[in-house]
Design a protein around this motif. Sequence first.
Motif, PDB file in Angstrom:
ATOM      1  N   TYR A 208       0.835  -1.219   0.000  1.00 37.94           N
ATOM      2  CA  TYR A 208       0.000   0.000   0.000  1.00 37.94           C
ATOM      3  C   TYR A 208       0.861   1.256   0.000  1.00 37.94           C
ATOM      4  N   SER A 209       2.042   1.176  -0.601  1.00 38.74           N
ATOM      5  CA  SER A 209       2.986   2.294  -0.561  1.00 38.74           C
ATOM      6  C   SER A 209       2.449   3.558  -1.217  1.00 38.74           C
ATOM      7  N   GLU A 210       1.506   3.425  -2.149  1.00 38.82           N
ATOM      8  CA  GLU A 210       1.002   4.610  -2.847  1.00 38.82           C
ATOM      9  C   GLU A 210      -0.412   5.015  -2.416  1.00 38.82           C
ATOM     10  N   ILE A 211      -0.965   4.309  -1.426  1.00 37.25           N
ATOM     11  CA  ILE A 211      -2.294   4.670  -0.937  1.00 37.25           C
ATOM     12  C   ILE A 211      -2.121   5.340   0.429  1.00 37.25           C
ATOM     13  N   TYR A 212      -1.953   6.647   0.396  1.00 34.52           N
ATOM     14  CA  TYR A 212      -1.774   7.447   1.609  1.00 34.52           C
ATOM     15  C   TYR A 212      -2.568   8.744   1.436  1.00 34.52           C
ATOM     16  N   PHE A 213      -2.839   9.439   2.535  1.00 35.76           N
ATOM     17  CA  PHE A 213      -3.879  10.471   2.476  1.00 35.76           C
ATOM     18  C   PHE A 213      -3.485  11.856   2.975  1.00 35.76           C
ATOM     19  N   ASP A 214      -2.433  11.981   3.740  1.00 42.25           N
ATOM     20  CA  ASP A 214      -2.174  13.238   4.430  1.00 42.25           C
ATOM     21  C   ASP A 214      -0.792  13.779   4.096  1.00 42.25           C
ATOM     22  N   ASP A 215      -0.430  13.745   2.807  1.00 40.34           N
ATOM     23  CA  ASP A 215       0.891  14.185   2.370  1.00 40.34           C
ATOM     24  C   ASP A 215       1.979  13.459   3.153  1.00 40.34           C
ATOM     25  N   ASN A 216       1.781  12.151   3.330  1.00 42.24           N
ATOM     26  CA  ASN A 216       2.680  11.326   4.142  1.00 42.24           C
ATOM     27  C   ASN A 216       3.090  10.067   3.394  1.00 42.24           C
ATOM     28  N   PRO A 217       3.776  10.197   2.238  1.00 45.54           N
ATOM     29  CA  PRO A 217       4.136   8.999   1.477  1.00 45.54           C
ATOM     30  C   PRO A 217       4.963   8.037   2.324  1.00 45.54           C
ATOM     31  N   PRO A 218       4.545   6.778   2.425  1.00 44.78           N
ATOM     32  CA  PRO A 218       5.288   5.820   3.244  1.00 44.78           C
ATOM     33  C   PRO A 218       6.696   5.608   2.703  1.00 44.78           C
ATOM     34  N   PRO A 219       7.682   5.490   3.588  1.00 46.86           N
ATOM     35  CA  PRO A 219       9.052   5.220   3.144  1.00 46.86           C
ATOM     36  C   PRO A 219       9.272   3.738   2.871  1.00 46.86           C
ATOM     37  N   SER A 220      10.432   3.441   2.347  1.00 45.09           N
ATOM     38  CA  SER A 220      10.879   2.062   2.125  1.00 45.09           C
ATOM     39  C   SER A 220      11.982   1.735   3.123  1.00 45.09           C
ATOM     40  N   ILE A 221      12.002   0.502   3.600  1.00 41.22           N
ATOM     41  CA  ILE A 221      13.081   0.086   4.483  1.00 41.22           C
ATOM     42  C   ILE A 221      14.425   0.154   3.771  1.00 41.22           C
ATOM     43  N   LEU A 222      14.417   0.033   2.435  1.00 42.36           N
ATOM     44  CA  LEU A 222      15.663   0.034   1.679  1.00 42.36           C
ATOM     45  C   LEU A 222      16.317   1.407   1.629  1.00 42.36           C
ATOM     46  N   GLN A 223      15.615   2.439   2.100  1.00 40.64           N
ATOM     47  CA  GLN A 223      16.220   3.764   2.226  1.00 40.64           C
ATOM     48  C   GLN A 223      17.232   3.830   3.368  1.00 40.64           C
ATOM     49  N   VAL A 224      17.187   2.880   4.281  1.00 42.46           N
ATOM     50  CA  VAL A 224      18.102   2.856   5.417  1.00 42.46           C
ATOM     51  C   VAL A 224      19.460   2.309   4.970  1.00 42.46           C
ATOM     52  N   ASP A 225      20.530   2.992   5.337  1.00 39.40           N
ATOM     53  CA  ASP A 225      21.865   2.524   4.997  1.00 39.40           C
ATOM     54  C   ASP A 225      22.080   1.100   5.522  1.00 39.40           C
ATOM     55  N   GLY A 226      22.532   0.228   4.657  1.00 41.43           N
ATOM     56  CA  GLY A 226      22.820  -1.146   5.057  1.00 41.43           C
ATOM     57  C   GLY A 226      21.623  -2.067   5.072  1.00 41.43           C
ATOM     58  N   ALA A 227      20.429  -1.559   4.757  1.00 42.93           N
ATOM     59  CA  ALA A 227      19.235  -2.408   4.813  1.00 42.93           C
ATOM     60  C   ALA A 227      19.304  -3.547   3.801  1.00 42.93           C
ATOM     61  N   LYS A 228      19.904  -3.275   2.638  1.00 42.46           N
ATOM     62  CA  LYS A 228      19.974  -4.332   1.622  1.00 42.46           C
ATOM     63  C   LYS A 228      20.830  -5.515   2.052  1.00 42.46           C
ATOM     64  N   ASP A 229      21.618  -5.337   3.111  1.00 42.63           N
ATOM     65  CA  ASP A 229      22.415  -6.452   3.623  1.00 42.63           C
ATOM     66  C   ASP A 229      21.523  -7.563   4.183  1.00 42.63           C
ATOM     67  N   ILE A 230      20.313  -7.183   4.648  1.00 44.39           N
ATOM     68  CA  ILE A 230      19.480  -8.142   5.383  1.00 44.39           C
ATOM     69  C   ILE A 230      18.023  -8.161   4.942  1.00 44.39           C
ATOM     70  N   ALA A 231      17.612  -7.244   4.063  1.00 46.39           N
ATOM     71  CA  ALA A 231      16.175  -7.045   3.837  1.00 46.39           C
ATOM     72  C   ALA A 231      15.787  -7.129   2.370  1.00 46.39           C
ATOM     73  N   VAL A 232      14.587  -7.643   2.153  1.00 44.05           N
ATOM     74  CA  VAL A 232      13.902  -7.480   0.875  1.00 44.05           C
ATOM     75  C   VAL A 232      12.547  -6.836   1.140  1.00 44.05           C
ATOM     76  N   GLU A 233      12.032  -6.229   0.086  1.00 47.63           N
ATOM     77  CA  GLU A 233      10.732  -5.583   0.192  1.00 47.63           C
ATOM     78  C   GLU A 233       9.796  -6.190  -0.850  1.00 47.63           C
ATOM     79  N   VAL A 234       8.566  -6.401  -0.437  1.00 47.80           N
ATOM     80  CA  VAL A 234       7.526  -6.950  -1.310  1.00 47.80           C
ATOM     81  C   VAL A 234       6.563  -5.814  -1.643  1.00 47.80           C
ATOM     82  N   ASN A 235       6.315  -5.621  -2.924  1.00 45.74           N
ATOM     83  CA  ASN A 235       5.413  -4.544  -3.338  1.00 45.74           C
ATOM     84  C   ASN A 235       4.508  -5.063  -4.447  1.00 45.74           C
TER      85      ASN A 235
END
Length: 406
Positions: A208-235
């Motif tokens: 639901y990354s693009e369904i938001y209502f209050d000028d609050n686009p949800p972030p991605s965990i992959l924006q965090v430095d080093g997140a790709k070392d341990i994380a995948v994201e499902v969209n």
Amino acid sequence: MTPEFHRIRRLPPYVFEEVNRIKARLRAQGVDIIDFGMGNPDMPTPKHIVDKLIETARDPKAGRYSASKGIVGLRRAMARYYKKRFGVTLNPDTEVIATLGSKEGFANLAQALTAPGDVILCPNPAYPIHAYGFIMAGGVIRHVPAPSPEEYLSGVSAAMRHSSPAPSVLILSYPSNPTAQWVDLDFYKEAVALAKKHDLLVLSDIAYSEIYFDDNPPPSILQVDGAKDIAVEVNSLSKTYAMAGWRVGMVVGNERMCAALARVKSYLDYGAYTPIQVAAATALNGPQDCVDEIRAMYKSRRDTLVTSMKRAGWDIPSPPASMFAWAPLPEPYKDAGSMLFAKLLIEEAGIAVAPGVAFGEYGEGYVRIGLVENEHRIRQAARNVKKFLANSEEILGRAHNTLAAQ
């Protein structure tokens, strides 16, 4: 009687079955049901996406097998989306897998990552595949209460201290289905630090990354430095472009996990129909005003739901994101439980909702309402709810008498 197969035995009874049975019976009797029960987008897929599908389908070669990890053009479009939307650079060859919807991607990730007996940390309440994808893969679910994102992470820390064997995977899902909870980037920074401390892999579902209502686009965990070392994201493209039935999703991030998923998928499927993949690339690469229009429609429905139900006597918190409202049971029905409430609501008021207990034991006391009916229908539902609440004593009395007689 032949016993049930092993994996089927591990699955609970389908909680929605009873409500769906009532819904089918009433519709067969000609009753008009206002159906908020399923997160099934009701608006049409944007025309330029459909046109591209039709154009590509006319190619005589279009009916051949595709590629299980997705055609190159689609994976490049997915990588471009992540760069433009989140500022995250992805290698489309090694860090992007196109899936048959986010649900398939999540379930096959579970197959790829899980050995029998592995312990998985899962929020509760949660979208059912988050737990049952791993259960079907032989994993053991450690349910962590998630009344708020902060309490979930706190519970994860406690679970790490008291779990044996140590958990191997942490599941995140924000904006949340069913609770509509939203998180900022600081949450993901804390989650990544926690996961690295405890040697956890992270699966983050942001369908639901693009369904938001209050000028609050949800972030991605992959924006965090080093997140790709341990994380995948499902969209997914399902909600963003009203393409739910097209079944196009993605898994992106950690190269090792993406490779494991690609290998599993290579044994199981040949990928989506190529014209669907081409049209999905067109959706991601093309004009995004259609996304703004879809988002605005959900926002208008959200506001109508919250306002009209409040006037009817049911206070529903306004969700900051997703296509759902997570509604506490109205006061007269607080002690009824979400399943009985959902059954009574459809029987007496012609309104279908999803009982909170369907999403885990900590979903009890709530129902999920999908923003999948137009504003006129939402206002009609509110009028029905007003009568339903006014007659609650009589309705509950009949229900208790029926249960006592069974």
